[in-house]
Design a protein around this motif. Structure first.
Motif, mmCIF file in Angstrom:
data_model
loop_
_atom_site.group_PDB
_atom_site.id
_atom_site.type_symbol
_atom_site.label_atom_id
_atom_site.label_comp_id
_atom_site.label_asym_id
_atom_site.label_seq_id
_atom_site.Cartn_x
_atom_site.Cartn_y
_atom_site.Cartn_z
ATOM 1 N N ASN A 9 47.183 33.160 7.672
ATOM 2 C CA ASN A 9 46.292 32.237 6.959
ATOM 3 C C ASN A 9 45.058 33.042 6.546
ATOM 4 O O ASN A 9 44.201 33.316 7.375
ATOM 5 C CB ASN A 9 45.918 31.080 7.900
ATOM 6 N N GLN A 64 47.445 27.128 1.485
ATOM 7 C CA GLN A 64 46.645 26.667 2.629
ATOM 8 C C GLN A 64 46.327 25.184 2.594
ATOM 9 O O GLN A 64 45.731 24.650 3.536
ATOM 10 C CB GLN A 64 45.322 27.440 2.677
ATOM 11 N N ILE A 92 50.268 25.196 4.518
ATOM 12 C CA ILE A 92 49.566 24.817 5.753
ATOM 13 C C ILE A 92 48.888 23.469 5.501
ATOM 14 O O ILE A 92 48.185 23.308 4.499
ATOM 15 C CB ILE A 92 48.492 25.875 6.124
ATOM 16 N N HIS A 95 44.993 21.816 8.812
ATOM 17 C CA HIS A 95 44.284 22.843 9.592
ATOM 18 C C HIS A 95 42.991 22.237 10.131
ATOM 19 O O HIS A 95 42.373 21.404 9.478
ATOM 20 C CB HIS A 95 43.991 24.052 8.693
ATOM 21 N N CYS A 126 49.272 21.521 11.333
ATOM 22 C CA CYS A 126 48.423 21.989 12.435
ATOM 23 C C CYS A 126 47.902 20.834 13.281
ATOM 24 O O CYS A 126 47.467 19.807 12.741
ATOM 25 C CB CYS A 126 47.230 22.749 11.882
ATOM 26 N N GLU A 167 47.108 24.740 17.397
ATOM 27 C CA GLU A 167 45.917 25.583 17.301
ATOM 28 C C GLU A 167 44.753 24.915 18.023
ATOM 29 O O GLU A 167 44.067 24.062 17.439
ATOM 30 C CB GLU A 167 45.543 25.797 15.834
#
Ligand code: PEP
Length: 251
Positions: A9, A64, A92, A95, A126, A167
């Motif tokens: 990332n 992202q 992603i 996040h 995430c 995460e």
């Protein structure tokens, strides 16, 4: 057997010139690497350049973030189809930086996950608790709520096409890594949650990455845990040698 997956990332880093140099460095070692799935997630402005550079290699491309709608009056946003057009295969979503700075909720993440899957993108979804939540003993509640909310309504095929990234917020960019035991405990919890949403066999097929200050020195131990299927790498993905060493630790 789940194939490990290591994704970089890059966040809001890398001009196209810097991206070119980084990808050329990665290609030297990883162009024909098959030991794990390798994904790079540049900023939007470098995706086209990186897409051309990784064509014909085993390095895959991701973004992202994206919007959940297909098109329209959403100034500053990017759709799943726009990413697919540039040969992105991953995105992603959710996040912690998107959740913290841009107000993304599980409901928003869920809409994006569904839009990504509808466009044949693999979402990297995430989840993770803050330090305050960990210290208050809320890890289980926070993680199960995020997993159930972000992944609500996905079919069996869709969940298997998704990747989850655990995460812990307190470990992102801080140099504080969860111990392999702490990470394994939450990965097992995520898999147990998936088993209750689907069944044990489906849960067993979903890849769950760890992210949070992964470095060449700690990657091997983290990736050797039974429920850790690779990593989502921030800072260390900006340096070719570090990222290559982390990828090699996944084999
Ligand atoms: C991330 O932002 O996904 C991340 C894991 O960052 P870092 O590796 O820098 O902690």
């Amino acid at each position: 057997m789940r194939k490990k997956i290591v994704a970089g990332n890059w966040k809001m880093n890398m001009t196209t010139e810097e991206a070119t140099s980084l990808v050329n460095g990665l290609k030297a070692e990883l162009a024909i690497f098959r030991g794990a799935d390798v994904v790079v997630c540049p900023p939007f402005t470098a995706i086209s350049t990186v897409s051309a550079l990784v064509q014909g290699t085993h390095i895959d491309l991701g973004a992202q973030n994206m919007h959940w709608e297909k098109s329209g009056a959403y100034t500053g946003e990017i759709s799943a189809a726009m990413l697919r057009e540039l040969y992105c295969h991953y995105v992603i979503l959710g996040h912690s930086e998107r959740r913290t700075y841009f107000g993304e909720t599980d409901e928003i993440v869920n809409r994006k996950v569904k839009a990504a899957l509808a466009a044949t993108l693999h979402p990297i979804v995430c989840v993770g608790e803050t330090l305050a939540q960990r210290e208050a003993g809320e890890v289980e509640t926070v993680i199960t709520t995020q997993v159930r909310g972000s992944l609500a309504g996905l079919s069996q095929k869709e969940i298997l096409d998704s990747v989850i990234a655990y995460e812990p917020v307190w470990a992102i960019g801080t140099g504080k890594t969860a111990t392999s035991a702490q990470a394994q405990e939450v990965h097992a919890l995520i898999r147990k949650t998936l088993a209750s949403m689907y069944d044990a066999a489906i849960a067993d097929g979903v890849r769950i990455q760890y992210g949070g200050s992964v470095k060449p020195g700690n990657a091997k131990e983290l990736f050797s845990m039974p429920d850790i299927d690779g990593g989502l790498i921030g800072g260390a993905a900006l340096d070719a040698k570090s990222f290559i060493d982390i990828v090699r630790a996944a084999v």
